[in-house]
Design a protein around this motif. Structure first.
Motif, short mmCIF file in Angstrom:
data_model
loop_
_atom_site.label_atom_id
_atom_site.label_comp_id
_atom_site.label_asym_id
_atom_site.label_seq_id
_atom_site.Cartn_x
_atom_site.Cartn_y
_atom_site.Cartn_z
N VAL A 70 0.85 -1.28 -0.11
CA VAL A 70 0.07 -0.14 0.03
C VAL A 70 0.97 1.01 -0.03
O VAL A 70 1.80 1.42 1.11
CB VAL A 70 -1.06 0.28 1.17
CG1 VAL A 70 -1.62 1.31 1.02
CG2 VAL A 70 -1.85 -1.46 1.25
N VAL A 71 0.83 2.11 -1.05
CA VAL A 71 1.60 3.29 -1.13
C VAL A 71 0.80 4.49 -1.14
O VAL A 71 -0.34 4.42 -1.67
CB VAL A 71 2.37 3.20 -2.55
CG1 VAL A 71 3.33 4.47 -2.69
CG2 VAL A 71 3.10 1.68 -2.66
N VAL A 72 1.15 5.58 -0.22
CA VAL A 72 0.40 6.65 -0.34
C VAL A 72 1.15 7.79 -1.39
O VAL A 72 2.16 7.86 -1.29
CB VAL A 72 0.50 7.16 0.89
CG1 VAL A 72 -0.32 8.74 0.95
CG2 VAL A 72 -0.21 6.51 2.22
N ILE A 73 0.20 7.98 -2.30
CA ILE A 73 0.82 8.88 -3.33
C ILE A 73 -0.30 10.00 -3.45
O ILE A 73 -1.67 10.02 -3.50
CB ILE A 73 0.85 8.34 -4.75
CG1 ILE A 73 1.58 7.08 -4.93
CG2 ILE A 73 1.13 9.17 -5.82
CD1 ILE A 73 1.76 6.26 -6.11
N ASN A 74 0.19 11.37 -3.23
CA ASN A 74 -0.56 12.36 -3.15
C ASN A 74 -1.73 12.25 -2.24
O ASN A 74 -3.06 12.63 -2.70
CB ASN A 74 -1.14 12.97 -4.71
CG ASN A 74 0.01 13.25 -5.45
OD1 ASN A 74 1.01 13.95 -5.14
ND2 ASN A 74 -0.08 12.77 -6.68
N ALA A 75 -1.47 11.96 -0.94
CA ALA A 75 -2.51 11.66 0.03
C ALA A 75 -3.67 10.58 -0.15
O ALA A 75 -4.78 10.37 0.36
CB ALA A 75 -3.26 13.02 0.41
N GLN A 76 -3.40 9.73 -1.26
CA GLN A 76 -4.33 8.79 -1.82
C GLN A 76 -3.42 7.49 -1.58
O GLN A 76 -2.37 7.27 -2.06
CB GLN A 76 -4.79 9.08 -3.45
CG GLN A 76 -5.96 7.90 -3.49
CD GLN A 76 -6.57 8.31 -4.84
OE1 GLN A 76 -6.12 9.40 -5.42
NE2 GLN A 76 -7.76 7.80 -5.09
N LYS A 77 -4.22 6.45 -1.21
CA LYS A 77 -3.54 4.94 -1.08
C LYS A 77 -3.73 4.32 -2.10
O LYS A 77 -4.84 4.10 -2.79
CB LYS A 77 -4.07 4.44 0.44
CG LYS A 77 -3.85 5.02 1.60
CD LYS A 77 -4.31 4.18 2.97
CE LYS A 77 -3.89 4.80 4.05
NZ LYS A 77 -4.45 4.04 5.16
#
Length: 93
Positions: A70-77
């Protein structure tokens, strides 16, 4: 790059569907092995690049699952396969 061109030429010469299926299985196994290697090199909190449909995006590992992270990119998972993740600051072998 030259090696990839050679591989493409050889694959295009194959006429037997069974041989193509076998090559496909080799590729799947190799991708799985690379994914496992990446998985064990990652830790929660690591900054990574994700190669996706939107190009390369930077994110932070939030959780590591069995086959994906699970990667958080621009505050989205996002749930991302390990084969699409590159650790920042680590060189490929």
């Amino acid at each position: 790059k030259m090696m990839l061109n050679d591989i493409e030429l050889k694959i295009n010469q194959i006429e037997d569907i069974r041989e193509l299926r076998q090559i496909n299985q080799f590729v799947k196994n190799r991708r799985k092995a690379i994914g496992c290697r990446i998985k064990y090199a990652l830790n929660v909190g690591d900054t990574v690049n994700v190669n996706g449909t939107n190009g390369v995006e930077r994110g932070v590992i939030n959780k590591i699952n069995r086959t994906r992270a699970v990667v958080v990119i621009n505050a989205q998972k996002w749930t991302v396969p390990f084969s699409m993740i590159t650790q920042i600051g680590v060189t490929d072998e």
